[in-house]
Enzyme design. Structure first.
Site, PDB file in Angstrom:
ATOM      1  N   SER A   1       0.811  -1.212   0.000  1.00 18.10           N
ATOM      2  CA  SER A   1       0.000   0.000   0.000  1.00 18.10           C
ATOM      3  C   SER A   1       0.846   1.264   0.000  1.00 18.10           C
ATOM      4  O   SER A   1       0.452   2.289   0.550  1.00 18.10           O
ATOM      5  CB  SER A   1      -0.949   0.008   1.202  1.00 18.10           C
ATOM      6  OG  SER A   1      -0.219  -0.040   2.420  1.00 18.10           O
TER       7      SER A   1
ATOM      8  N   VAL B   1       3.259   3.992  -2.588  1.00 18.19           N
ATOM      9  CA  VAL B   1       2.938   4.749  -3.786  1.00 18.19           C
ATOM     10  C   VAL B   1       2.748   3.835  -4.987  1.00 18.19           C
ATOM     11  O   VAL B   1       1.847   4.053  -5.818  1.00 18.19           O
ATOM     12  CB  VAL B   1       4.030   5.807  -4.067  1.00 18.19           C
ATOM     13  CG1 VAL B   1       5.390   5.176  -4.298  1.00 18.19           C
ATOM     14  CG2 VAL B   1       3.642   6.679  -5.246  1.00 18.19           C
TER      15      VAL B   1
ATOM     16  N   LYS C   1       0.450  -5.351   4.643  1.00 16.76           N
ATOM     17  CA  LYS C   1       0.943  -6.046   5.830  1.00 16.76           C
ATOM     18  C   LYS C   1       0.589  -5.327   7.132  1.00 16.76           C
ATOM     19  O   LYS C   1       0.469  -5.956   8.180  1.00 16.76           O
ATOM     20  CB  LYS C   1       2.460  -6.201   5.718  1.00 16.76           C
ATOM     21  CG  LYS C   1       3.070  -7.192   6.676  1.00 16.76           C
ATOM     22  CD  LYS C   1       4.539  -7.366   6.342  1.00 16.76           C
ATOM     23  CE  LYS C   1       5.228  -8.328   7.277  1.00 16.76           C
ATOM     24  NZ  LYS C   1       6.665  -8.443   6.969  1.00 16.76           N
TER      25      LYS C   1
ATOM     26  N   SER D   1       6.404   1.818   3.525  1.00 15.42           N
ATOM     27  CA  SER D   1       7.655   2.573   3.427  1.00 15.42           C
ATOM     28  C   SER D   1       7.460   3.973   2.868  1.00 15.42           C
ATOM     29  O   SER D   1       8.213   4.889   3.202  1.00 15.42           O
ATOM     30  CB  SER D   1       8.655   1.807   2.551  1.00 15.42           C
ATOM     31  OG  SER D   1       9.035   0.596   3.161  1.00 15.42           O
TER      32      SER D   1
ATOM     33  N   ALA E   1       9.295   8.429   3.476  1.00 13.76           N
ATOM     34  CA  ALA E   1      10.130   9.163   2.518  1.00 13.76           C
ATOM     35  C   ALA E   1      10.105  10.651   2.859  1.00 13.76           C
ATOM     36  O   ALA E   1       9.064  11.287   2.819  1.00 13.76           O
ATOM     37  CB  ALA E   1       9.619   8.927   1.099  1.00 13.76           C
ATOM     38  N   GLN E   2      11.271  11.190   3.183  1.00 15.93           N
ATOM     39  CA  GLN E   2      11.339  12.580   3.615  1.00 15.93           C
ATOM     40  C   GLN E   2      11.634  13.527   2.454  1.00 15.93           C
ATOM     41  O   GLN E   2      10.999  14.555   2.292  1.00 15.93           O
ATOM     42  CB  GLN E   2      12.433  12.744   4.679  1.00 15.93           C
ATOM     43  CG  GLN E   2      12.165  12.008   5.973  1.00 15.93           C
ATOM     44  CD  GLN E   2      13.343  12.101   6.932  1.00 15.93           C
ATOM     45  OE1 GLN E   2      14.463  12.449   6.534  1.00 15.93           O
ATOM     46  NE2 GLN E   2      13.111  11.786   8.191  1.00 15.93           N
ATOM     47  N   GLY E   3      12.663  13.171   1.660  1.00 17.23           N
ATOM     48  CA  GLY E   3      13.221  14.117   0.702  1.00 17.23           C
ATOM     49  C   GLY E   3      12.232  14.602  -0.330  1.00 17.23           C
ATOM     50  O   GLY E   3      11.923  15.793  -0.420  1.00 17.23           O
TER      51      GLY E   3
ATOM     52  N   GLU F   1      19.154  17.278  -4.414  1.00 15.09           N
ATOM     53  CA  GLU F   1      19.668  16.215  -3.554  1.00 15.09           C
ATOM     54  C   GLU F   1      20.894  15.617  -4.237  1.00 15.09           C
ATOM     55  O   GLU F   1      21.270  16.007  -5.349  1.00 15.09           O
ATOM     56  CB  GLU F   1      18.606  15.155  -3.286  1.00 15.09           C
ATOM     57  CG  GLU F   1      17.473  15.645  -2.403  1.00 15.09           C
ATOM     58  CD  GLU F   1      16.490  14.549  -2.025  1.00 15.09           C
ATOM     59  OE1 GLU F   1      16.696  13.398  -2.455  1.00 15.09           O
ATOM     60  OE2 GLU F   1      15.519  14.841  -1.326  1.00 15.09           O
TER      61      GLU F   1
ATOM     62  N   HIS G   1      22.091   4.582   3.256  1.00 12.47           N
ATOM     63  CA  HIS G   1      21.939   6.036   3.304  1.00 12.47           C
ATOM     64  C   HIS G   1      23.066   6.610   4.158  1.00 12.47           C
ATOM     65  O   HIS G   1      23.323   6.131   5.268  1.00 12.47           O
ATOM     66  CB  HIS G   1      20.584   6.420   3.895  1.00 12.47           C
ATOM     67  CG  HIS G   1      20.192   7.831   3.582  1.00 12.47           C
ATOM     68  ND1 HIS G   1      20.798   8.910   4.170  1.00 12.47           N
ATOM     69  CD2 HIS G   1      19.274   8.346   2.713  1.00 12.47           C
ATOM     70  CE1 HIS G   1      20.259  10.023   3.701  1.00 12.47           C
ATOM     71  NE2 HIS G   1      19.325   9.707   2.808  1.00 12.47           N
TER      72      HIS G   1
ATOM     73  N   ARG H   1      24.997   8.821  -3.367  1.00 10.92           N
ATOM     74  CA  ARG H   1      24.977   8.289  -2.004  1.00 10.92           C
ATOM     75  C   ARG H   1      26.085   7.278  -1.722  1.00 10.92           C
ATOM     76  O   ARG H   1      26.614   7.217  -0.618  1.00 10.92           O
ATOM     77  CB  ARG H   1      23.608   7.672  -1.716  1.00 10.92           C
ATOM     78  CG  ARG H   1      22.532   8.715  -1.530  1.00 10.92           C
ATOM     79  CD  ARG H   1      21.169   8.098  -1.324  1.00 10.92           C
ATOM     80  NE  ARG H   1      20.177   9.139  -1.079  1.00 10.92           N
ATOM     81  CZ  ARG H   1      18.882   8.916  -0.973  1.00 10.92           C
ATOM     82  NH1 ARG H   1      18.410   7.685  -1.105  1.00 10.92           N
ATOM     83  NH2 ARG H   1      18.040   9.902  -0.743  1.00 10.92           N
TER      84      ARG H   1
ATOM     85  N   HIS I   1      19.287   1.252   3.546  1.00 13.58           N
ATOM     86  CA  HIS I   1      18.211   2.164   3.182  1.00 13.58           C
ATOM     87  C   HIS I   1      17.334   1.651   2.049  1.00 13.58           C
ATOM     88  O   HIS I   1      16.110   1.640   2.164  1.00 13.58           O
ATOM     89  CB  HIS I   1      18.815   3.516   2.794  1.00 13.58           C
ATOM     90  CG  HIS I   1      17.813   4.566   2.431  1.00 13.58           C
ATOM     91  ND1 HIS I   1      16.800   4.960   3.284  1.00 13.58           N
ATOM     92  CD2 HIS I   1      17.656   5.314   1.305  1.00 13.58           C
ATOM     93  CE1 HIS I   1      16.069   5.907   2.702  1.00 13.58           C
ATOM     94  NE2 HIS I   1      16.551   6.127   1.499  1.00 13.58           N
TER      95      HIS I   1
ATOM     96  N   ARG J   1      20.878   3.738  -6.582  1.00 11.27           N
ATOM     97  CA  ARG J   1      19.720   4.583  -6.892  1.00 11.27           C
ATOM     98  C   ARG J   1      20.039   6.061  -6.731  1.00 11.27           C
ATOM     99  O   ARG J   1      20.622   6.476  -5.730  1.00 11.27           O
ATOM    100  CB  ARG J   1      18.550   4.212  -5.970  1.00 11.27           C
ATOM    101  CG  ARG J   1      17.332   5.109  -6.130  1.00 11.27           C
ATOM    102  CD  ARG J   1      16.218   4.651  -5.218  1.00 11.27           C
ATOM    103  NE  ARG J   1      16.521   4.833  -3.814  1.00 11.27           N
ATOM    104  CZ  ARG J   1      16.182   5.899  -3.094  1.00 11.27           C
ATOM    105  NH1 ARG J   1      15.545   6.896  -3.662  1.00 11.27           N
ATOM    106  NH2 ARG J   1      16.466   5.973  -1.811  1.00 11.27           N
TER     107      ARG J   1
ATOM    108  N   LEU K   1      10.242   7.126  -5.518  1.00  8.98           N
ATOM    109  CA  LEU K   1       8.816   7.439  -5.572  1.00  8.98           C
ATOM    110  C   LEU K   1       8.360   7.595  -7.018  1.00  8.98           C
ATOM    111  O   LEU K   1       7.276   7.164  -7.400  1.00  8.98           O
ATOM    112  CB  LEU K   1       8.516   8.712  -4.779  1.00  8.98           C
ATOM    113  CG  LEU K   1       8.686   8.619  -3.253  1.00  8.98           C
ATOM    114  CD1 LEU K   1       8.465   9.990  -2.618  1.00  8.98           C
ATOM    115  CD2 LEU K   1       7.736   7.601  -2.659  1.00  8.98           C
TER     116      LEU K   1
END
Length: 667
Positions: free
Chosen positions: A31, A33, A54, A61, A65-67, A133, A253, A302, A363, A398, A404
């Site tokens: 469930s 994005v 679940k 997750s 996601a913050q960024g 970023e 991360h 990263r 991450h 990545r 996303l």
């Protein structure tokens, strides 16, 4: 629908027979994005769609996601520039066709997300506010609520799902795939954990299954992933016979809030966007150590930043570095990063007045279930999108905030394919991906022949199927199953979950070597073998063969066996974690180079001549992990394993190709 069978490999989790069943056109597992986007698009086309998740709908997750979400939305930015940054970050292993699909379809996908109800932060002029970023040469990261982008996207999609009245099953762990007599997907079995509409093990029967189960960060001691990220989708796909690719590439991360050497489980993330706004990485003396290491300094990809932090930690004999953003001031912290500010203060750190202690933590899984450009796997009717999938977009590492976007774009493509098939427009063989150049793929490695304890018999289980689950056609799923009922996979004791995490952190973390990976492989196989022997020795589980004496010269098997783990959520999760850990380590051992987020201390150089290619893994009915490597970096077509002209490479043995094959040592 009749004639439902177990997975083609003959391997499944030990679980009771389904006691209830519902029917649908599509079942979406997850469930976030990716899952909710696929479900909404399928439902909008009139397909009966069931969402299984679940935890709760908004507890995956995505909400963490913050960024933000990357897309070429700003003035002067183009999909071509986004493509270039993605290819560079992927360290030579991105599939360019997949990346081009992502960056060209991405901007419109974001606009459709906004039309669904997602509210992104805007400038004073009303345009979407964009930031930078790591790895991006332009400001193209759209964010919401400052640093709560995932939470806002999740809110909007959950609201849309509820408004559309989609059928949902929350608090449910999906166990295994069901197939029909032709080997096509026919649904899933699942266990509802007491708070959903049904209790216990049941089934959703559907000709299309979309895996959107998220990541597997819980294989490591410290991760940014929530507790539900136990690799369930990858494990299910392996047992179903699907191919897995690039699992060795786990992104750590660089800036996760350091809570102490003994801290385990989900750790607070300090978003890359903090560095995008001008925060500096420093050591205890205040020295900025990223300057001069990369043209983008703290905004390097990263993998480069994580390696630099780890090297600096080793140099100084410390367990963390610092992220210094004191120059932001209180007002900017409160406006732009309220979630991170609150998390830091909850742990006794005030970023307004002091540097934040940070260290790398697991991450994101760049690899996963291998798919084509429409999200199709090698099992007909089984799709995958989001972090559980490997589309070829991420390569060896990545690019920040591409995840996303990947979930959006490929979920929409999956829905389009399912709708076309439902409307009778199925393509011949279902193949439209670009053909790989360079000839046939190369068989590369059989990880391990089954040990005596693993070579369990495949005769029908005399006690399996005693619980009758009536479907809509009145037929018991157990009675309709393949007459050659597969032997359940031995379950791991849930108490060993922490053992797996420590093994993986020590042996397959940021720093890897032949020695550390060999030790991890041996320890993981010992856990697997112990579970198998416990199951074999338990006379209450017919269908398992007792272990024999093993190969000549081997030590006699132990006779004092622990009691096998009882079926249940914790045991199923531990068993899934063990399986995906074994695959990850096997692939990491085989990739004898350093590339992207796979860092081999003993092989510190990138080797394009031999290793600019993908490792693909599958699980055979003989319970072997078979690895092969592609001949080029192109991802190639995804073909059903059942087709005679495109079958997966059969198991090989060291005597077949002694120059190309490495056989793992056996316990």
């Amino acid at each position: 629908m009749t004639g439902i069978r177990h997975p083609a490999t003959g391997i499944r989790l030990t679980a009771p027979a389904p006691g209830w069943c519902i029917d649908a056109d599509v079942v979406v597992v997850g469930s976030g994005v990716a899952g909710l986007t696929a479900a909404l698009r399928c439902a909008a086309a009139g397909l009966a769609t069931v969402v299984v998740t679940k935890a709760r709908l908004d507890d995956g997750s995505t909400r963490w996601a913050q960024g933000g979400i990357a897309a070429a939305l700003g003035e002067g930015d183009t999909p071509e520039q986004h493509l270039d940054d993605t290819l560079v970050a992927g360290a030579g292993l991105c599939d360019e066709d997949a990346v081009r699909t992502l960056v060209t379809e991405g901007p419109d996908a974001v606009r459709r997300l906004i039309a669904t109800g997602a509210r992104f932060d805007t400038t004073d002029g009303g345009d979407i506010a964009l930031t930078r970023e790591g790895g991006h040469h332009r400001s193209r990261i759209a964010h919401a609520g400052g640093d709560a982008t995932g939470a806002e996207i999740s809110r909007a999609l959950v609201a849309a799902v509820r408004e559309a009245a989609l059928r949902t099953i929350e608090n449910a762990l999906v166990l295994d795939l069901l197939t029909d007599a032709d080997g096509r997907t026919a649904g899933v079995t699942l266990h509802v954990m007491g708070e959903g509409r049904h209790d216990g093990v049941g089934a959703v029967r559907a000709p299309a299954v979309v895996l959107a189960t998220g990541g597997m960060g819980q294989v490591f001691s410290a991760t940014t992933n929530p507790a539900v990220s136990t690799g369930d989708g990858v494990a299910l796909a392996l047992r179903a016979g699907a191919e897995i690719s690039d699992l060795e590439f786990v992104q750590f991360h660089p800036t996760v809030l350091y809570l102490g050497a003994d801290s385990e489980g989900q750790q607070p993330l300090v978003s890359e966007a903090v560095r995008g706004e001008g925060a500096h990485l420093v050591d205890a003396s205040g020295t900025r150590f990223m300057v001069g290491q990369h043209e983008l300094a703290e905004l390097a990809p990263r993998d480069i930043v994580a390696k630099a932090i780890t090297r600096r930690m080793e140099l100084h004999g410390t367990e963390h570095m610092y992220l210094d953003a004191r120059h932001f001031g209180a007002a900017m912290w409160e406006r732009r990063f309220p979630t991170i500010l609150a998390a830091c203060r909850a742990h006794g750190i005030d970023p307004v007045t002091e540097p934040i202690p940070v260290a790398p933590a697991a991450h994101y899984a760049s690899g996963g279930v291998r798919t084509d450009l429409r999200g199709r796997t090698t099992v007909p009717g089984l799709y995958a999108c989001g972090e559980v999938a490997c589309t070829g977009v991420h390569g060896a590492n990545r690019l920040a905030s591409n995840s996303l976007l990947e979930g959006l774009v490929f979920a929409e493509r999956i829905a389009a394919d399912i709708v076309e098939r439902a409307n009778g427009a199925e393509r011949t063989n279902g193949i439209d991906a670009v053909e790989e150049t360079g000839g046939a793929e190369q068989a590369d490695l059989v990880e391990q022949a089954p040990t005596a304890a693993q070579a369990l018999t495949t005769r029908a289980l005399t006690t399996e199927g005693t619980t009758t689950g009536e479907g809509s056609d009145g037929q018991s799923l157990a009675a309709a199953a393949n007459p050659d009922v597969p032997v359940p996979s031995p379950l791991l004791d849930p108490e060993e979950r922490g053992t797996i995490q420590r093994i993986m952190t020590r042996g397959a973390g940021v720093l890897r070597s032949a020695e550390s990976l060999a030790a991890a492989a041996e320890a993981l196989e010992a856990l697997h073998d112990g579970a198998a022997r416990a199951a074999a020795a338990d006379t209450g589980l017919p269908g398992y063969a007792a272990p024999d004496a093993g190969p000549p010269g081997a030590a006699a098997p132990e006779t004092d066996h622990p009691k096998p783990a009882e079926p249940g959520v914790e045991a199923w999760e531990a068993t899934n974690l063990l399986l995906v850990s074994r695959v990850l380590v096997a692939a990491a051992r085989r990739r004898e180079e350093t590339r992207g987020c796979h860092w081999r201390e003993d092989r510190p150089e990138r080797d394009d001549e031999n290793w600019r290619r993908h490792l693909v893994v599958r699980l055979t009915p003989e319970r072997r992990l078979v690895l092969r490597r592609t001949q080029t970096a192109a991802f190639g077509p995804v073909r059903p394993a059942q087709a005679p002209d495109c079958a997966a490479v059969p198991p090989i043995h060291p005597d077949d190709h002694p120059a190309d094959v490495t056989k793992e040592s056996q316990p």
